[in-house]
Design an enzyme around this catalytic site. Structure first.
Site, PDB file in Angstrom:
ATOM      1  N   GLY A 197       3.054   2.252  11.364  1.00  0.00           N
ATOM      2  CA  GLY A 197       4.023   3.338  11.322  1.00  0.00           C
ATOM      3  C   GLY A 197       4.744   3.596  12.624  1.00  0.00           C
ATOM      4  N   LYS A 238       0.070   4.299  -0.286  1.00  0.00           N
ATOM      5  CA  LYS A 238      -0.578   5.484   0.300  1.00  0.00           C
ATOM      6  C   LYS A 238      -0.372   6.680  -0.640  1.00  0.00           C
ATOM      7  CE  LYS A 238      -0.119   3.417   4.834  1.00  0.00           C
ATOM      8  NZ  LYS A 238       0.061   3.608   6.289  1.00  0.00           N
ATOM      9  N   GLU A 244      -5.070  -4.902  10.771  1.00  0.00           N
ATOM     10  CA  GLU A 244      -4.053  -3.869  10.967  1.00  0.00           C
ATOM     11  C   GLU A 244      -4.290  -3.184  12.312  1.00  0.00           C
ATOM     12  OE1 GLU A 244      -4.417  -0.864   7.906  1.00  0.00           O
ATOM     13  OE2 GLU A 244      -6.391  -0.330   8.657  1.00  0.00           O
ATOM     14  N   ASN A 262       0.858  -1.181   0.000  1.00  0.00           N
ATOM     15  CA  ASN A 262       0.000   0.000   0.000  1.00  0.00           C
ATOM     16  C   ASN A 262       0.898   1.237   0.000  1.00  0.00           C
ATOM     17  OD1 ASN A 262      -1.919   1.991   0.356  1.00  0.00           O
ATOM     18  ND2 ASN A 262      -2.295   1.514   2.510  1.00  0.00           N
ATOM     19  N   HIS A 271      -9.474   1.086   5.239  1.00  0.00           N
ATOM     20  CA  HIS A 271      -8.168   1.289   5.869  1.00  0.00           C
ATOM     21  C   HIS A 271      -8.321   2.237   7.057  1.00  0.00           C
ATOM     22  CE1 HIS A 271      -3.984   2.566   6.412  1.00  0.00           C
ATOM     23  NE2 HIS A 271      -3.648   1.458   5.778  1.00  0.00           N
ATOM     24  N   SER A 310       3.751  -2.103  10.690  1.00  0.00           N
ATOM     25  CA  SER A 310       5.206  -2.120  10.905  1.00  0.00           C
ATOM     26  C   SER A 310       5.832  -3.440  10.436  1.00  0.00           C
ATOM     27  CB  SER A 310       5.542  -1.848  12.371  1.00  0.00           C
ATOM     28  OG  SER A 310       5.142  -0.539  12.741  1.00  0.00           O
ATOM     29  N   GLU A 343      -6.732   4.700   8.041  1.00  0.00           N
ATOM     30  CA  GLU A 343      -6.599   6.118   7.735  1.00  0.00           C
ATOM     31  C   GLU A 343      -7.871   6.673   7.117  1.00  0.00           C
ATOM     32  OE1 GLU A 343      -1.818   5.518   7.112  1.00  0.00           O
ATOM     33  OE2 GLU A 343      -3.102   5.782   5.362  1.00  0.00           O
TER      34      GLU A 343
END
Length: 264
Positions: free
Chosen positions: A182, A16, A176, A14, A106, A222, A108
């Site tokens: 991250g 992004k 996730e 991904n 996702h 991660s 985000e």
């Protein structure tokens, strides 16, 4: 009788909001060369890339012209087919570009765009309607983890996402943990296995035993070359949804080649 199914691992990158269309073409070329040079067995591990919308046509043209064995995915889609929805992208448009998969829900999108479980479910149906494989993302924040435990929130999210989905539908689930994305601090392999096994039980309850046996469940958060093998040893982890590391050719190639470089 439940069919015996071997699930081919899937490593998905991904990107992004990174890489313009020229950078995307160069990246795919370099990744393909790196894997070929390392004599990677492309049939053993599926690879998909999820570039920004503006890159999709360029990447699709390259993949088709050079017969690169990568799947092409999109990072989102609209719940609508067409109409006055400025800035949204229809699943019908993606299908015409030979997009095969689409990330839905996702973390985000859920956080920054306030996407509800119900909207995610509508997008799952839109993807399936247009022949796209939804990569349904579920996961919990650090606050959720402390309050509810590791499985409660992702289980609830997946139950809603699968409402009304046919038992024959092809889907991918991506767990996730938001607290790991991250952060450099991944979930432990045991944590990932526990949640992924529980999510497989949700697929079984909603879609049946055959669907549970064939559905690939990915871990994301991660992920790097140094830890991918430990996740892939888990029986219910069928691959990874990779973020930042998917933007580094050598690192992503090493993740894809987890079977070789760690002897799994």
């Amino acid at each position: 009788m439940v069919a015996v199914t071997t699930r081919t691992p899937l490593i998905a990158g991904n990107w992004k909001m990174n890489l313009d269309h020229l950078q995307a073409v160069a990246f795919v070329q370099k990744l393909h060369w790196a894997l070929k040079d390392a004599k990677h067995e492309f049939d053993a591990v599926d690879v998909s890339v999820f570039p920004p919308f503006t890159d999709i046509r360029s990447v699709q043209t390259l993949i088709d012209a050079d017969k690169i064995p990568f799947g092409l995915g999109a990072q989102d889609l609209s719940a609508h087919d067409s109409g006055a929805y400025t800035g949204e992208i229809s699943g019908a448009f993606l299908k015409r570009l030979d997009v095969a998969q689409v990330i839905i829900g996702h973390s985000e999108r859920r956080e920054y765009h306030s996407e509800s479980d119900e909207l995610v479910a509508a997008k799952v149906k839109a993807a399936l309607k247009h022949g796209l494989v939804p990569v349904v993302c579920v996961g919990e924040t650090a606050e959720d983890l402390e309050k509810h435990g590791a499985s409660a929130v992702p289980v609830g999210q997946l139950e809603v996402a699968l409402d009304g989905v046919a038992s024959t539908a092809e889907i991918v689930v991506a767990y996730e943990p938001v607290w790991a994305i991250g952060s450099g601090q991944a979930a432990t392999p045991d944590q990932a296995q526990e949640v992924c096994a529980t999510l497989r039980d949700v697929v079984r309850a909603k879609l049946g035993d055959d669907a549970a046996a064939r559905t690939r469940i990915l871990y994301g958060g991660s992920v790097k070359a140094a830890n991918i093998a430990s996740f892939m040893r888990q029986p219910d982890v069928d691959g990874a949804l990779v973020g930042g590391a998917s933007l580094l050719v050598d690192e992503f190639a090493a993740i894809i080649r987890f079977q070789k470089h760690v002897g799994v």
